[in-house]
Scaffold this motif. Structure first.
Motif, short mmCIF file in Angstrom:
data_model
loop_
_atom_site.label_atom_id
_atom_site.label_comp_id
_atom_site.label_asym_id
_atom_site.label_seq_id
_atom_site.Cartn_x
_atom_site.Cartn_y
_atom_site.Cartn_z
N VAL A 229 0.83 -1.21 0.00
CA VAL A 229 0.00 0.00 0.00
C VAL A 229 0.87 1.26 0.00
O VAL A 229 0.55 2.23 -0.69
CB VAL A 229 -0.98 -0.02 1.20
CG1 VAL A 229 -1.63 1.32 1.42
CG2 VAL A 229 -2.03 -1.09 0.99
N ARG A 230 1.96 1.24 0.73
CA ARG A 230 2.85 2.42 0.80
C ARG A 230 3.60 2.68 -0.50
O ARG A 230 4.16 3.74 -0.67
CB ARG A 230 3.84 2.26 1.94
CG ARG A 230 3.20 2.53 3.28
CD ARG A 230 4.24 2.55 4.36
NE ARG A 230 3.86 1.46 5.27
CZ ARG A 230 4.67 0.79 6.03
NH1 ARG A 230 5.95 1.05 6.02
NH2 ARG A 230 4.23 -0.16 6.80
N ASN A 231 3.63 1.67 -1.40
CA ASN A 231 4.44 1.80 -2.62
C ASN A 231 3.63 1.77 -3.91
O ASN A 231 4.21 1.85 -4.99
CB ASN A 231 5.51 0.71 -2.65
CG ASN A 231 6.62 1.01 -1.68
OD1 ASN A 231 7.50 1.80 -1.96
ND2 ASN A 231 6.56 0.40 -0.50
N ILE A 232 2.31 1.65 -3.82
CA ILE A 232 1.48 1.69 -5.03
C ILE A 232 1.64 3.07 -5.68
O ILE A 232 1.95 3.19 -6.85
CB ILE A 232 0.00 1.42 -4.71
CG1 ILE A 232 -0.20 0.00 -4.21
CG2 ILE A 232 -0.88 1.71 -5.92
CD1 ILE A 232 -0.22 -1.07 -5.25
N LYS A 233 1.39 4.11 -4.89
CA LYS A 233 1.57 5.48 -5.36
C LYS A 233 2.79 6.03 -4.67
O LYS A 233 2.90 5.90 -3.46
CB LYS A 233 0.35 6.34 -5.03
CG LYS A 233 -0.89 5.94 -5.79
CD LYS A 233 -2.07 6.80 -5.41
CE LYS A 233 -3.29 6.34 -6.17
NZ LYS A 233 -4.45 7.12 -5.84
N PRO A 234 3.70 6.64 -5.30
CA PRO A 234 3.74 6.85 -6.74
C PRO A 234 4.55 5.77 -7.48
O PRO A 234 4.47 5.66 -8.69
CB PRO A 234 4.44 8.19 -6.88
CG PRO A 234 5.43 8.20 -5.75
CD PRO A 234 4.74 7.44 -4.63
N TRP A 235 5.33 4.92 -6.73
CA TRP A 235 6.31 4.06 -7.39
C TRP A 235 5.68 3.08 -8.38
O TRP A 235 6.00 3.10 -9.57
CB TRP A 235 7.16 3.30 -6.37
CG TRP A 235 8.14 2.40 -7.04
CD1 TRP A 235 9.29 2.80 -7.68
CD2 TRP A 235 8.06 0.99 -7.20
NE1 TRP A 235 9.93 1.70 -8.23
CE2 TRP A 235 9.19 0.57 -7.94
CE3 TRP A 235 7.16 0.02 -6.79
CZ2 TRP A 235 9.44 -0.74 -8.26
CZ3 TRP A 235 7.40 -1.30 -7.11
CH2 TRP A 235 8.53 -1.67 -7.85
N TYR A 236 4.81 2.20 -7.92
CA TYR A 236 4.26 1.15 -8.79
C TYR A 236 3.50 1.75 -9.97
O TYR A 236 3.63 1.30 -11.10
CB TYR A 236 3.36 0.20 -7.99
CG TYR A 236 2.81 -0.95 -8.78
CD1 TYR A 236 3.64 -1.98 -9.21
CD2 TYR A 236 1.46 -1.01 -9.10
CE1 TYR A 236 3.13 -3.05 -9.94
CE2 TYR A 236 0.95 -2.07 -9.83
CZ TYR A 236 1.78 -3.09 -10.24
OH TYR A 236 1.27 -4.14 -10.96
N GLU A 237 2.70 2.77 -9.70
CA GLU A 237 1.92 3.38 -10.77
C GLU A 237 2.79 4.13 -11.78
O GLU A 237 2.33 4.44 -12.87
CB GLU A 237 0.84 4.28 -10.19
CG GLU A 237 -0.25 3.47 -9.50
CD GLU A 237 -1.39 4.30 -8.95
OE1 GLU A 237 -1.28 5.55 -8.94
OE2 GLU A 237 -2.39 3.70 -8.53
N ASP B 59 10.18 -4.31 -19.03
CA ASP B 59 9.78 -3.00 -19.52
C ASP B 59 10.29 -1.83 -18.67
O ASP B 59 10.14 -0.67 -19.08
CB ASP B 59 8.26 -2.92 -19.64
CG ASP B 59 7.70 -3.92 -20.64
OD1 ASP B 59 8.47 -4.42 -21.48
OD2 ASP B 59 6.49 -4.22 -20.55
N ASN B 60 10.87 -2.12 -17.49
CA ASN B 60 11.28 -1.04 -16.59
C ASN B 60 12.71 -1.13 -16.10
O ASN B 60 13.16 -0.21 -15.42
CB ASN B 60 10.35 -1.01 -15.37
CG ASN B 60 8.95 -0.64 -15.74
OD1 ASN B 60 8.63 0.52 -15.91
ND2 ASN B 60 8.09 -1.65 -15.87
N SER B 61 13.43 -2.19 -16.41
CA SER B 61 14.77 -2.33 -15.85
C SER B 61 15.69 -1.18 -16.27
O SER B 61 16.49 -0.70 -15.47
CB SER B 61 15.38 -3.69 -16.19
OG SER B 61 15.43 -3.87 -17.58
#
Length: 168
Positions: free
Chosen positions: A26-34, A156-158
């Motif tokens: 939950v602490r990393n969904i926004k903004p990192w994961y998104e 797609d992100n490395s």
């Protein structure tokens, strides 16, 4: 009565790691994961909590069936239960690696080992209790999807992650 509490404990136990991992997620969904490039076919974020709760509960119940029918750690259930414990460790480790450390490569390695371990665990469960082995199949199917998602996110992100670390 103790048998009922053993089954309840076996169902609740794997969820504890899931709940703790959920706090990290939950602490990393926004903004990192998104901010990551994500495949269009990925399940919605809201699906992960309920799916994992069902999977953790069902794998816990499967472990109880194996423990009950296989003589616990003193009988033929010893190896299946060890495999179960190691897959839980790998499962619980994935969230801090992926969402906590943002380590896409290590999380991909972890989920690959997890998939192999769960397949071996389900196979060994089946030899003790057929139902327990079959209960592990939806978990393996979800892990297949999660592994594909983890791979696509890594692929797609490395480069993007490396560029961000260089700028820091």
């Amino acid at each position: 009565m103790p048998v009922v509490w053993s089954a309840v404990g076996a169902v609740v136990f794997p969820n504890v790691g899931g709940w703790l991992g959920g706090l990290i997620t939950v602490r990393n969904i926004k903004p990192w994961y998104e901010s990551l490039v994500l495949p269009k076919w990925r399940p919605p974020n809201s699906a992960f909590g309920p799916v994992w709760t069902v999977l953790y509960s069902s794998m816990g119940y499967a472990s109880y069936l194996v423990w009950r029918d296989g003589g616990g750690f003193d009988g033929p259930a010893r190896l299946p239960l060890i495999l179960y414990g190691t897959q839980l460790i790998l499962n619980w480790a994935w969230t801090p690696i992926f969402f906590g450390a943002h380590n896409l490569a290590l999380s991909l390695a972890d989920i690959g080992l997890l998939w192999i371990n769960v397949a071996a665990c389900g196979y060994s469960f089946y030899h003790i209790n057929h139902t327990a082995g079959l209960i592990m199949l939806p978990y393996l199917a979800w892990l297949t999807l999660a592994s594909a998602l983890n791979y696509c996110v890594y692929r797609d992100n490395s480069t993007k992650i490396k560029e961000v670390k260089k700028d820091e």
